[in-house]
Design a protein around this motif. Structure first.
Motif, PDB file in Angstrom:
ATOM      1  N   UNK A  45     -19.324 -10.888 -51.716  1.00 40.27           N
ATOM      2  CA  UNK A  45     -17.974 -11.295 -51.812  1.00 40.27           C
ATOM      3  C   UNK A  45     -17.748 -11.837 -53.242  1.00 40.27           C
ATOM      4  N   UNK A  46     -18.901 -12.397 -53.843  1.00 43.55           N
ATOM      5  CA  UNK A  46     -18.985 -12.781 -55.202  1.00 43.55           C
ATOM      6  C   UNK A  46     -18.573 -11.960 -56.352  1.00 43.55           C
ATOM      7  N   UNK A  91      -5.283 -11.288 -53.516  1.00 43.66           N
ATOM      8  CA  UNK A  91      -6.632 -10.839 -53.267  1.00 43.66           C
ATOM      9  C   UNK A  91      -7.835 -11.625 -53.507  1.00 43.66           C
ATOM     10  N   UNK A  92      -7.787 -11.841 -54.951  1.00 46.73           N
ATOM     11  CA  UNK A  92      -8.797 -12.745 -55.261  1.00 46.73           C
ATOM     12  C   UNK A  92      -8.724 -14.165 -54.731  1.00 46.73           C
ATOM     13  N   UNK A  93      -7.557 -14.506 -54.333  1.00 43.38           N
ATOM     14  CA  UNK A  93      -7.676 -16.008 -53.856  1.00 43.38           C
ATOM     15  C   UNK A  93      -8.208 -15.980 -52.394  1.00 43.38           C
ATOM     16  N   UNK A  94      -7.881 -14.893 -51.707  1.00 42.66           N
ATOM     17  CA  UNK A  94      -8.289 -14.571 -50.202  1.00 42.66           C
ATOM     18  C   UNK A  94      -9.809 -14.489 -50.576  1.00 42.66           C
ATOM     19  N   UNK A  95     -10.386 -13.615 -51.321  1.00 41.19           N
ATOM     20  CA  UNK A  95     -11.869 -13.427 -51.462  1.00 41.19           C
ATOM     21  C   UNK A  95     -12.719 -14.805 -51.792  1.00 41.19           C
ATOM     22  N   UNK A  96     -11.972 -15.481 -52.622  1.00 44.06           N
ATOM     23  CA  UNK A  96     -12.484 -16.783 -52.901  1.00 44.06           C
ATOM     24  C   UNK A  96     -12.652 -17.603 -51.686  1.00 44.06           C
ATOM     25  N   UNK A 112     -20.525  -2.718 -53.994  1.00 48.26           N
ATOM     26  CA  UNK A 112     -20.028  -2.952 -52.891  1.00 48.26           C
ATOM     27  C   UNK A 112     -19.995  -1.953 -51.561  1.00 48.26           C
ATOM     28  N   UNK A 113     -19.982  -0.744 -52.030  1.00 46.90           N
ATOM     29  CA  UNK A 113     -20.104   0.649 -51.272  1.00 46.90           C
ATOM     30  C   UNK A 113     -21.252   0.410 -50.229  1.00 46.90           C
ATOM     31  N   UNK A 116     -12.040  -6.928 -46.479  1.00 51.49           N
ATOM     32  CA  UNK A 116     -11.542  -7.310 -47.598  1.00 51.49           C
ATOM     33  C   UNK A 116     -12.165  -6.637 -48.895  1.00 51.49           C
ATOM     34  N   UNK A 117     -13.466  -6.205 -48.712  1.00 50.00           N
ATOM     35  CA  UNK A 117     -14.203  -5.567 -49.689  1.00 50.00           C
ATOM     36  C   UNK A 117     -13.515  -3.924 -49.833  1.00 50.00           C
ATOM     37  N   UNK A 118     -13.402  -3.462 -48.578  1.00 51.26           N
ATOM     38  CA  UNK A 118     -12.715  -2.253 -48.860  1.00 51.26           C
ATOM     39  C   UNK A 118     -11.429  -2.397 -49.441  1.00 51.26           C
TER      40      UNK A 118
END
Length: 456
Positions: A99-100, A189-194, A245-246, A272-274
């Motif tokens: 995620x980072x 999306x960046x906020x969700x990943x964080x 990430x793949x 979320x990575x996809x």
């Protein structure tokens, strides 16, 4: 079933011995015999019950030895719980590392797309400034002299430049809007990943935070899972492949990890990575499209500006050439006026000489028509001299010549005045076009603020 050990451990059943008193003659006592039989059966039942219970107890002991926990149950359970928690923490650490890396990729894409958006806005600002220059040039050329045509090739090229710039402006604005919308999506999306990474990292406080080694181990395991006969040595050559990430998606597809709501690898994390990979690819496509559009727009704007400037130069050359020709013609016109005036003066003098003095008393004898020689010549009949008629005709001719000279002088003066006015207008048009061309070249670097050129 009863184990052999248990069967061997039980005592053998023997037939009851005949009591001694059975050979003793017994009296006929039925009540006594019934009591004795009941007494014997009771003892026999107790012994059988005891044997069965012992067998059950031995079986229970055997089963308990196999199934019941040992005395170190608490230690074993504590060790297993710690192992499970440690395994879950390592998986969460791997998920946090992914995620980072995903957050870093999204953040880099946001920065790149933001810079690309600034380039788009800068190009759009340059196009708007070019439109302001075009409008200023067109408005200033409306104040042309009356002798100049209402529309010329410069006006056509300015209109062509305006239409071209408007088309470029529409294309840039149509691309700038999806870029802004994609930036909003990437930021969300960046906020969700964080937030998801922060939530996943809650359980990783008690383990080592070395994310690189865990990523290496995971990527190596994925590579060995996919290609067991070939070790993918490229995984260790660059820092970017260590955080691919793949690999997480490949591991989920190859059942190397378990994805579930209660697992360290939740469906939300993988999704979320996809989604981040898809959004990053879309951002790259937008950046490539923007780069090509900006390049084409700048080249097209420069080309149209050069066309307009070249047409200005041609117009200035033509105007300057016409102005020079008008000046030369005006000089020749002044020379013609001077010649006509001198000729008019000579004709006027000749006309006055032909008319003679105002009083006949001022005539000399040789100038009179009845001078002695003419009077003597006319004594014979038929002797007439045409001197008087010729003088009259000459006077008329000189008078007509004077009138025509006056008309020619007047016409030359009118034409000369028009030519001088036209030359001045040509000079004014030349200075106007020159100043506009110089102004366009000065503002071509776009290093000026457009607010002062916009009408409020």
């Amino acid at each position: 079933m009863i184990s052999p050990g248990v069967a061997n451990s039980s005592r053998p059943m023997t037939a009851p011995q005949q009591p001694v008193y059975q050979y003793i003659p017994i009296l006929n006592r039925e009540k006594t015999e019934n009591n004795e039989f009941y007494w014997r059966d009771q003892v026999k039942n107790q012994i059988e019950t005891n044997n069965k219970q012992m067998e059950r107890s031995d079986v229970h002991i055997y089963v308990s030895k196999r199934d019941d926990p040992l005395t170190n149950l608490r230690e074993v359970l504590r060790t297993l719980s710690n192992s499970e928690a440690f395994r879950y923490m390592k998986q969460c650490r791997l998920m946090v590392a992914k995620l980072k890396k995903c957050w870093v990729d999204v953040n880099e894409e946001v920065k790149s797309l933001t810079k690309n958006k600034e380039y788009l806005e800068s190009a759009l600002d340059h196009i708007r400034k070019d439109l302001i220059i075009n409008k200023e040039t067109t408005d200033n050329r409306l104040h042309r002299p009356a002798t100049e045509p209402n529309e010329d090739k410069v006006d056509d090229t300015l209109e062509f430049e305006k239409q071209t710039l408007l088309g470029i402006k529409r294309n840039l604005e149509s691309l700038l809007k999806p870029v802004q919308e994609h930036l909003y999506k990437l930021d969300e999306l960046r906020e969700r990943v964080y937030k998801l990474g922060k939530e996943r990292a809650v359980v990783t406080d008690l383990i080592c935070q070395c994310l690189t080694q865990s990523m290496r181990s995971f990527d190596k395991a994925v590579a060995n899972k996919n290609k067991p006969s070939q070790i993918n040595t490229k995984l260790f050559k660059s820092q970017t492949t260590l955080f691919n990430n793949e690999s997480l998606i490949d591991a989920s597809q190859s059942s190397l990890i378990q994805i579930g709501p209660l697992s360290a690898f939740t469906a939300e994390s993988v999704d979320i990575i996809r989604e981040a990979d898809v959004k990053i690819q879309e951002g790259r496509d937008l950046r490539l499209k923007s780069k090509l559009l900006i390049k084409d727009s700048i080249e097209s704007a420069k080309q149209t500006s050069l066309i307009v400037n070249d047409q200005f130069l041609r117009k200035i050359e033509d105007t300057l050439l016409l102005s020079k020709n008008l000046n030369v013609s005006s000089s020749e016109n002044r020379l013609a006026q001077n010649r006509a005036i001198r000729w008019q003066d000579l004709n006027n003098i000749s006309y006055k000489y032909t008319l003679g003095p105002e009083k006949s008393s001022n005539l000399f004898t040789y100038e009179r028509l009845d001078r002695p020689i003419v009077s003597i010549f006319q004594k014979h009949p038929g002797n007439q001299l045409p001197e008087a008629q010729e003088i009259s005709k000459g006077s008329d001719l000189l008078n007509n010549s004077l009138v025509k000279s006056e008309q020619h002088i007047r016409t030359l003066k009118v034409i000369g005045k028009k030519m001088d006015q036209n030359a001045k207008e040509k000079e004014f048009q030349h200075s106007l076009d020159t100043s506009l061309l110089r102004r366009r070249r000065e503002l071509a670097d776009h290093r000026w603020v457009p607010e002062k050129y916009v009408k409020k």
